[in-house]
Motif scaffolding. Structure first.
Motif, PDB file in Angstrom:
ATOM      1  N   ALA A   2      42.335  24.288   7.416  1.00 40.66           N
ATOM      2  CA  ALA A   2      40.911  23.342   8.416  1.00 40.66           C
ATOM      3  C   ALA A   2      41.293  22.132   7.606  1.00 40.66           C
ATOM      4  CB  ALA A   2      39.707  23.708   7.976  1.00 40.66           C
ATOM      5  N   ASN A   3      41.574  22.250   6.328  1.00 39.87           N
ATOM      6  CA  ASN A   3      42.327  20.610   6.109  1.00 39.87           C
ATOM      7  C   ASN A   3      43.391  20.073   6.073  1.00 39.87           C
ATOM      8  OD1 ASN A   3      39.817  20.434   4.431  1.00 39.87           O
ATOM      9  ND2 ASN A   3      40.034  22.272   2.928  1.00 39.87           N
ATOM     10  N   ARG A   4      44.471  20.459   6.672  1.00 36.87           N
ATOM     11  CA  ARG A   4      46.129  20.344   6.975  1.00 36.87           C
ATOM     12  C   ARG A   4      45.855  18.793   7.783  1.00 36.87           C
ATOM     13  NH1 ARG A   4      49.430  24.917   7.190  1.00 36.87           N
ATOM     14  NH2 ARG A   4      49.213  25.940   5.314  1.00 36.87           N
ATOM     15  N   SER A  31      34.911  19.882  -0.182  1.00 37.41           N
ATOM     16  CA  SER A  31      34.296  20.900  -0.956  1.00 37.41           C
ATOM     17  C   SER A  31      32.655  20.588  -0.323  1.00 37.41           C
ATOM     18  CB  SER A  31      33.929  20.962  -2.415  1.00 37.41           C
ATOM     19  OG  SER A  31      33.931  19.776  -2.607  1.00 37.41           O
ATOM     20  N   THR A  32      32.500  19.715  -0.024  1.00 35.72           N
ATOM     21  CA  THR A  32      30.801  19.199   0.557  1.00 35.72           C
ATOM     22  C   THR A  32      30.454  19.863   2.070  1.00 35.72           C
ATOM     23  OG1 THR A  32      31.804  17.227   1.576  1.00 35.72           O
ATOM     24  CG2 THR A  32      31.436  16.432  -0.274  1.00 35.72           C
ATOM     25  N   THR A  33      29.039  20.299   1.937  1.00 37.07           N
ATOM     26  CA  THR A  33      28.618  21.055   2.951  1.00 37.07           C
ATOM     27  C   THR A  33      28.972  20.096   4.021  1.00 37.07           C
ATOM     28  OG1 THR A  33      27.195  21.623   1.094  1.00 37.07           O
ATOM     29  CG2 THR A  33      25.785  22.508   3.827  1.00 37.07           C
ATOM     30  N   TYR A  34      28.943  18.655   4.017  1.00 38.65           N
ATOM     31  CA  TYR A  34      28.509  18.039   5.607  1.00 38.65           C
ATOM     32  C   TYR A  34      29.930  18.295   6.083  1.00 38.65           C
ATOM     33  CZ  TYR A  34      28.860  13.998   8.324  1.00 38.65           C
ATOM     34  OH  TYR A  34      28.402  13.345   9.735  1.00 38.65           O
ATOM     35  N   TRP A  35      31.006  18.112   5.358  1.00 41.55           N
ATOM     36  CA  TRP A  35      32.701  18.526   5.555  1.00 41.55           C
ATOM     37  C   TRP A  35      32.830  19.715   6.356  1.00 41.55           C
ATOM     38  CZ3 TRP A  35      36.410  16.129   6.570  1.00 41.55           C
ATOM     39  CH2 TRP A  35      38.755  16.226   6.751  1.00 41.55           C
ATOM     40  N   LYS A  36      32.518  20.440   5.508  1.00 42.72           N
ATOM     41  CA  LYS A  36      32.509  22.191   6.313  1.00 42.72           C
ATOM     42  C   LYS A  36      31.315  22.958   7.736  1.00 42.72           C
ATOM     43  CE  LYS A  36      33.579  23.468   1.479  1.00 42.72           C
ATOM     44  NZ  LYS A  36      32.884  24.739   0.500  1.00 42.72           N
ATOM     45  N   GLU A  37      30.671  22.228   7.519  1.00 42.85           N
ATOM     46  CA  GLU A  37      29.402  22.340   8.665  1.00 42.85           C
ATOM     47  C   GLU A  37      30.032  21.432   9.936  1.00 42.85           C
ATOM     48  OE1 GLU A  37      25.517  22.736   7.376  1.00 42.85           O
ATOM     49  OE2 GLU A  37      26.044  24.524   6.431  1.00 42.85           O
ATOM     50  N   ARG A  38      29.306  20.264   9.537  1.00 38.56           N
ATOM     51  CA  ARG A  38      29.975  19.427  10.468  1.00 38.56           C
ATOM     52  C   ARG A  38      30.935  18.827  11.248  1.00 38.56           C
ATOM     53  NH1 ARG A  38      24.105  17.257  10.843  1.00 38.56           N
ATOM     54  NH2 ARG A  38      25.274  16.442  13.092  1.00 38.56           N
ATOM     55  N   PHE A  40      34.025  20.606  11.062  1.00 38.95           N
ATOM     56  CA  PHE A  40      35.204  21.304  11.243  1.00 38.95           C
ATOM     57  C   PHE A  40      35.295  21.542  12.601  1.00 38.95           C
ATOM     58  CE2 PHE A  40      35.942  25.186  12.534  1.00 38.95           C
ATOM     59  CZ  PHE A  40      37.478  25.763  11.136  1.00 38.95           C
ATOM     60  N   GLY A  41      36.457  20.931  12.961  1.00 39.73           N
ATOM     61  CA  GLY A  41      36.922  21.359  14.145  1.00 39.73           C
ATOM     62  C   GLY A  41      36.635  19.925  15.230  1.00 39.73           C
ATOM     63  N   LEU A  42      36.566  19.154  14.257  1.00 40.77           N
ATOM     64  CA  LEU A  42      36.037  17.699  15.317  1.00 40.77           C
ATOM     65  C   LEU A  42      37.232  17.293  16.227  1.00 40.77           C
ATOM     66  CD1 LEU A  42      34.048  15.435  13.283  1.00 40.77           C
ATOM     67  CD2 LEU A  42      33.066  16.921  15.189  1.00 40.77           C
ATOM     68  N   GLN A  79      42.765  12.253   9.416  1.00 37.98           N
ATOM     69  CA  GLN A  79      43.232  13.941   9.417  1.00 37.98           C
ATOM     70  C   GLN A  79      43.373  14.103  11.048  1.00 37.98           C
ATOM     71  OE1 GLN A  79      40.677  17.342   8.602  1.00 37.98           O
ATOM     72  NE2 GLN A  79      41.792  18.377   8.703  1.00 37.98           N
ATOM     73  N   ILE A  80      42.676  14.122  12.202  1.00 37.08           N
ATOM     74  CA  ILE A  80      43.061  13.430  13.364  1.00 37.08           C
ATOM     75  C   ILE A  80      43.902  12.854  14.075  1.00 37.08           C
ATOM     76  CG2 ILE A  80      41.145  15.322  13.602  1.00 37.08           C
ATOM     77  CD1 ILE A  80      40.040  13.139  15.003  1.00 37.08           C
ATOM     78  N   GLN A  81      44.034  11.696  13.488  1.00 38.74           N
ATOM     79  CA  GLN A  81      44.779  10.604  13.926  1.00 38.74           C
ATOM     80  C   GLN A  81      44.839  10.384  15.533  1.00 38.74           C
ATOM     81  OE1 GLN A  81      49.283  10.290  13.853  1.00 38.74           O
ATOM     82  NE2 GLN A  81      48.655   8.477  12.073  1.00 38.74           N
ATOM     83  N   PRO A  82      43.338   9.468  16.112  1.00 38.36           N
ATOM     84  CA  PRO A  82      43.580   9.101  17.578  1.00 38.36           C
ATOM     85  C   PRO A  82      44.080   7.954  17.476  1.00 38.36           C
ATOM     86  CG  PRO A  82      41.367   8.348  16.099  1.00 38.36           C
ATOM     87  CD  PRO A  82      42.069   8.731  15.083  1.00 38.36           C
ATOM     88  N   ASP A  83      43.764   8.081  19.033  1.00 36.50           N
ATOM     89  CA  ASP A  83      44.867   6.746  19.537  1.00 36.50           C
ATOM     90  C   ASP A  83      44.226   5.839  19.531  1.00 36.50           C
ATOM     91  OD1 ASP A  83      46.641   8.597  20.190  1.00 36.50           O
ATOM     92  OD2 ASP A  83      45.556   8.402  22.938  1.00 36.50           O
TER      93      ASP A  83
END
Length: 339
Positions: A2-4, A31-38, A40-42, A79-83
């Protein structure tokens, strides 16, 4: 996993895009909750919904240096590098100011210097207020143009080191950028032009009013001078006519035969007027003579009448004396008396 970083992402400044965030901060974000819950998978599309819900900007806060939601979404973009088009739409978005700040911050991290100046400098005209969370956890007030200026000029913002970019003057010298014209300069120039135009218009109005007042004063002065000249000419003509009549009367009284050259050819109206006066004077003189003759005749008749009466009175008295004398005795006869 998830962090790659996205396998299709390109390297930025010769390294992994996520490496632009320091490792310690990056680990705290993971390690934050916001990163893990909100976060993830964006994807580039679903990340917009999270960016719209942002309420403030900032890096880390509190005693444990907890990452803010803003810095978590910035790492997710790396991480996702959008256009590039998606980031440009973030920057051009005027409805959500925190979305605009997020796109500008990401462009400052990964963009080329020319793109940074080209897309961030127009944001100097955005003066909207922003909430910023400080390292102590409190909030402070800032503005969009202030954040953009720090992005362009500073090397460290929101607890992240910004890549170095050349100053604008260097890019202008090399011909990569056009000279920058601020909207404030244009506004000031327009205000200066308007102020100068108003000043010129005021001066023109004042000059026109002064010229009009001067023209009115000159016209009034000319009218007064013409009136004085007319009065002076009228008085001169009156004095000349008065002197003329006075001299004519004196000449007529002194010697009717010695008249001036002006009286040699008198006016026709004066001739008729003088002739009428002479005729009326002759009539009055003839009338006075007739009255004198009639008076003399009357006096002669009265004198003759008185003389006749005196003779009659004397004759009657003499006759009475004679009669009385004849009647007395011893008186001589009338013949003897008259002899």
């Amino acid at each position: 996993m998830a962090n790659r970083t996205d396998p299709l992402a390109r390297s930025i400044h010769g390294t992994n895009p996520q490496n632009l965030v320091e490792k310690i901060l990056r680990m705290k974000i993971y390690s934050t909750t916001y990163w893990k819950e909100r976060c993830f998978g964006l994807t580039a599309e679903t990340l917009v919904d999270e960016a719209v819900n942002l309420k403030y900007v900032g890096g880390t806060y509190g005693g444990q240096n907890k990452p803010t939601e803003f810095i978590c979404l910035a790492l997710k973009l790396l991480q996702i590098q959008p256009d590039r088009e998606i980031i440009v739409e973030f920057i051009k978005n005027e409805d959500y100011k925190y979305v605009r700040v997020l796109g500008a911050f990401y462009l400052r991290l990964v963009g080329k210097p020319i793109d940074v100046y080209q897309y961030l400098e127009p944001l100097y005209n955005d003066y909207r207020k922003l909430r910023s969370r400080n390292s102590d956890g409190n909030f402070s007030l800032t503005h969009m143009d202030e954040v953009v200026e720090r992005l362009v000029k500073d090397d460290y913002l929101f607890d992240i080191a910004l890549p170095r970019i050349p100053i604008r003057m260097t890019l202008e010298t090399t011909g990569n950028l056009e000279p920058w014209v601020s909207a404030l300069d244009e506004q000031f120039d327009e205000q200066a032009i308007e102020a100068e135009a108003d000043h010129v218009a005021a001066q023109a109005a004042a000059l026109e009013a002064a010229m009009k007042q001067e023209a009115e004063a000159e016209a009034s002065k000319a009218r007064d001078q013409a009136l004085r000249d007319r009065e002076r000419d009228w008085e001169r003509d009156m004095d000349r006519d008065r002197d003329k009549h006075r001299d004519r009367g004196r000449d007529r009284d002194r010697s009717p035969d010695h008249r001036s050259s002006r009286e040699a050819v008198p006016d026709v109206r004066l001739r008729f007027k003088d002739a009428g006066k002479d005729k009326s004077r002759d009539k009055d003189r003839h009338r006075d003579r007739e009255k004198d003759r009639q008076g003399d005749r009357g006096r002669d008749r009265d004198l003759d009448r008185d003389r006749g009466r005196g003779r009659d009175r004397e004759a009657a008295l003499l006759g009475s004396l004679v009669i009385q004398h004849d009647l007395r005795p011893g008186l001589a006869q009338p013949e003897a008396f008259y002899g």
